[in-house]
Design a protein around this motif. Structure first.
Motif, PDB file in Angstrom:
ATOM      1  N   SER A  65      57.765   7.828  21.743  1.00 35.84           N
ATOM      2  CA  SER A  65      56.827   8.872  21.342  1.00 35.84           C
ATOM      3  C   SER A  65      56.004   9.327  22.533  1.00 35.84           C
ATOM      4  O   SER A  65      55.862   8.604  23.527  1.00 35.84           O
ATOM      5  CB  SER A  65      55.911   8.381  20.221  1.00 35.84           C
ATOM      6  OG  SER A  65      55.050   7.380  20.708  1.00 35.84           O
ATOM      7  N   VAL A  66      55.465  10.528  22.401  1.00 37.44           N
ATOM      8  CA  VAL A  66      54.644  11.106  23.466  1.00 37.44           C
ATOM      9  C   VAL A  66      53.632  12.053  22.828  1.00 37.44           C
ATOM     10  O   VAL A  66      53.907  12.666  21.795  1.00 37.44           O
ATOM     11  CB  VAL A  66      55.514  11.844  24.511  1.00 37.44           C
ATOM     12  CG1 VAL A  66      56.192  13.047  23.931  1.00 37.44           C
ATOM     13  CG2 VAL A  66      54.705  12.235  25.729  1.00 37.44           C
ATOM     14  N   VAL A  67      52.461  12.114  23.441  1.00 41.25           N
ATOM     15  CA  VAL A  67      51.442  13.096  23.070  1.00 41.25           C
ATOM     16  C   VAL A  67      51.145  13.903  24.322  1.00 41.25           C
ATOM     17  O   VAL A  67      50.826  13.347  25.364  1.00 41.25           O
ATOM     18  CB  VAL A  67      50.154  12.421  22.562  1.00 41.25           C
ATOM     19  CG1 VAL A  67      49.072  13.456  22.304  1.00 41.25           C
ATOM     20  CG2 VAL A  67      50.433  11.604  21.315  1.00 41.25           C
ATOM     21  N   SER A  69      48.898  17.216  25.687  1.00 38.37           N
ATOM     22  CA  SER A  69      47.837  18.159  25.337  1.00 38.37           C
ATOM     23  C   SER A  69      48.093  19.509  25.998  1.00 38.37           C
ATOM     24  O   SER A  69      48.829  19.617  26.966  1.00 38.37           O
ATOM     25  CB  SER A  69      46.478  17.612  25.763  1.00 38.37           C
ATOM     26  OG  SER A  69      46.398  17.556  27.169  1.00 38.37           O
ATOM     27  N   ALA A  98      57.719  17.786  25.605  1.00 37.45           N
ATOM     28  CA  ALA A  98      57.408  16.692  24.687  1.00 37.45           C
ATOM     29  C   ALA A  98      58.684  16.104  24.073  1.00 37.45           C
ATOM     30  O   ALA A  98      58.844  14.884  24.001  1.00 37.45           O
ATOM     31  CB  ALA A  98      56.459  17.163  23.596  1.00 37.45           C
ATOM     32  N   ALA A 102      60.046  12.312  24.837  1.00 34.62           N
ATOM     33  CA  ALA A 102      60.178  11.357  23.737  1.00 34.62           C
ATOM     34  C   ALA A 102      61.576  10.742  23.705  1.00 34.62           C
ATOM     35  O   ALA A 102      61.732   9.533  23.507  1.00 34.62           O
ATOM     36  CB  ALA A 102      59.858  12.030  22.405  1.00 34.62           C
ATOM     37  N   THR A 123      57.874  16.183  14.895  1.00 29.88           N
ATOM     38  CA  THR A 123      56.867  16.871  15.691  1.00 29.88           C
ATOM     39  C   THR A 123      55.613  17.063  14.861  1.00 29.88           C
ATOM     40  O   THR A 123      55.686  17.451  13.691  1.00 29.88           O
ATOM     41  CB  THR A 123      57.390  18.244  16.144  1.00 29.88           C
ATOM     42  OG1 THR A 123      58.640  18.068  16.803  1.00 29.88           O
ATOM     43  CG2 THR A 123      56.433  18.908  17.095  1.00 29.88           C
ATOM     44  N   LEU A 126      48.628  18.616  16.996  1.00 31.85           N
ATOM     45  CA  LEU A 126      47.326  17.975  16.951  1.00 31.85           C
ATOM     46  C   LEU A 126      46.278  19.070  16.873  1.00 31.85           C
ATOM     47  O   LEU A 126      46.206  19.932  17.743  1.00 31.85           O
ATOM     48  CB  LEU A 126      47.115  17.106  18.185  1.00 31.85           C
ATOM     49  CG  LEU A 126      48.168  16.012  18.381  1.00 31.85           C
ATOM     50  CD1 LEU A 126      47.933  15.283  19.683  1.00 31.85           C
ATOM     51  CD2 LEU A 126      48.154  15.051  17.221  1.00 31.85           C
ATOM     52  N   GLY A 136      47.245  20.000  21.119  1.00 29.79           N
ATOM     53  CA  GLY A 136      48.337  19.233  21.701  1.00 29.79           C
ATOM     54  C   GLY A 136      49.439  19.035  20.677  1.00 29.79           C
ATOM     55  O   GLY A 136      49.376  19.560  19.567  1.00 29.79           O
ATOM     56  N   VAL A 137      50.426  18.261  21.081  1.00 23.71           N
ATOM     57  CA  VAL A 137      51.553  18.009  20.197  1.00 23.71           C
ATOM     58  C   VAL A 137      51.999  16.555  20.389  1.00 23.71           C
ATOM     59  O   VAL A 137      51.943  16.022  21.499  1.00 23.71           O
ATOM     60  CB  VAL A 137      52.712  18.999  20.471  1.00 23.71           C
ATOM     61  CG1 VAL A 137      53.289  18.807  21.857  1.00 23.71           C
ATOM     62  CG2 VAL A 137      53.798  18.875  19.437  1.00 23.71           C
ATOM     63  N   GLU A 138      52.385  15.933  19.293  1.00 22.90           N
ATOM     64  CA  GLU A 138      52.967  14.587  19.344  1.00 22.90           C
ATOM     65  C   GLU A 138      54.406  14.688  18.877  1.00 22.90           C
ATOM     66  O   GLU A 138      54.692  15.342  17.867  1.00 22.90           O
ATOM     67  CB  GLU A 138      52.220  13.613  18.447  1.00 22.90           C
ATOM     68  CG  GLU A 138      52.840  12.231  18.445  1.00 22.90           C
ATOM     69  CD  GLU A 138      52.153  11.242  17.527  1.00 22.90           C
ATOM     70  OE1 GLU A 138      52.472  10.050  17.626  1.00 22.90           O
ATOM     71  OE2 GLU A 138      51.318  11.653  16.713  1.00 22.90           O
ATOM     72  N   LEU A 140      57.770  12.223  18.040  1.00 28.02           N
ATOM     73  CA  LEU A 140      58.332  10.886  17.847  1.00 28.02           C
ATOM     74  C   LEU A 140      59.841  11.027  17.765  1.00 28.02           C
ATOM     75  O   LEU A 140      60.366  11.797  16.957  1.00 28.02           O
ATOM     76  CB  LEU A 140      57.804  10.259  16.553  1.00 28.02           C
ATOM     77  CG  LEU A 140      58.488   8.977  16.089  1.00 28.02           C
ATOM     78  CD1 LEU A 140      58.190   7.834  17.052  1.00 28.02           C
ATOM     79  CD2 LEU A 140      58.069   8.619  14.682  1.00 28.02           C
TER      80      LEU A 140
END
Length: 154
Positions: A65-67, A69, A98, A102, A123, A126, A136-138, A140
């Motif tokens: 996973s990654v976040v 911004s 992103a 990930a 996806t 945030l 931002g975006v996370e 997984l």
């Protein structure tokens, strides 16, 4: 005179955001490309069954996973785009980075695996303090790592 000060007040952060944001994005893309070259030997597919046949020694759920911004320039560009409508191109590179990051983290989490099957991406935007504001975006990435019994003989 007040107009010039007001213009500088808004344009300086946007210009700085663009310059430093592009530099950070370019650095991140270079890192992603180098790491993707290293991970080419580990195939990842969305298929539910293994591509290769043979006895499976073990399998395990793996994640990455990654976040990431959003920078000030992208935020300003998306605000302008929301006034006129249309696709927000500045977010496309954010999502691309992103997703790729990930998947790389997923692959790096399973050293020795022979392949990854059933790869999925989730996806999540945030949100900021204001309504409909994305900060931002996370992403997984998850899948099943397959380890074959005869991997050493191949």
């Amino acid at each position: 005179m007040e107009t010039i000060i007001l213009l500088a007040f808004w344009s300086v952060p946007v210009v700085l955001g663009y310059v430093f944001g592009r530099a950070a994005e370019s650095r991140h893309y270079r890192s992603i490309i180098a790491r993707e070259k290293e991970q080419l030997k580990l195939p990842a597919t969305s298929l539910k069954t293994p591509v290769r046949s043979g006895p499976v020694a073990r399998s395990e759920l793996v994640t990455g996973s990654v976040v990431i911004s959003i920078d000030y320039f992208k935020k300003a560009a998306s605000a302008l785009r929301s006034l006129v409508g249309g696709p927000v191109k500045s977010y496309e590179t954010l999502l691309d980075r992103a997703k790729r990051e990930a998947v790389l983290r997923l692959k790096e989490s399973c050293p020795g695996a022979d392949e990854i099957v059933n790869l999925r991406l989730e996806t999540l935007p945030l949100a900021g303090s204001q309504r409909n504001q994305v900060t931002g975006v996370e992403v997984l990435a998850y899948g099943t790592a397959i380890y074959y019994a005869d991997a050493g003989q191949a």
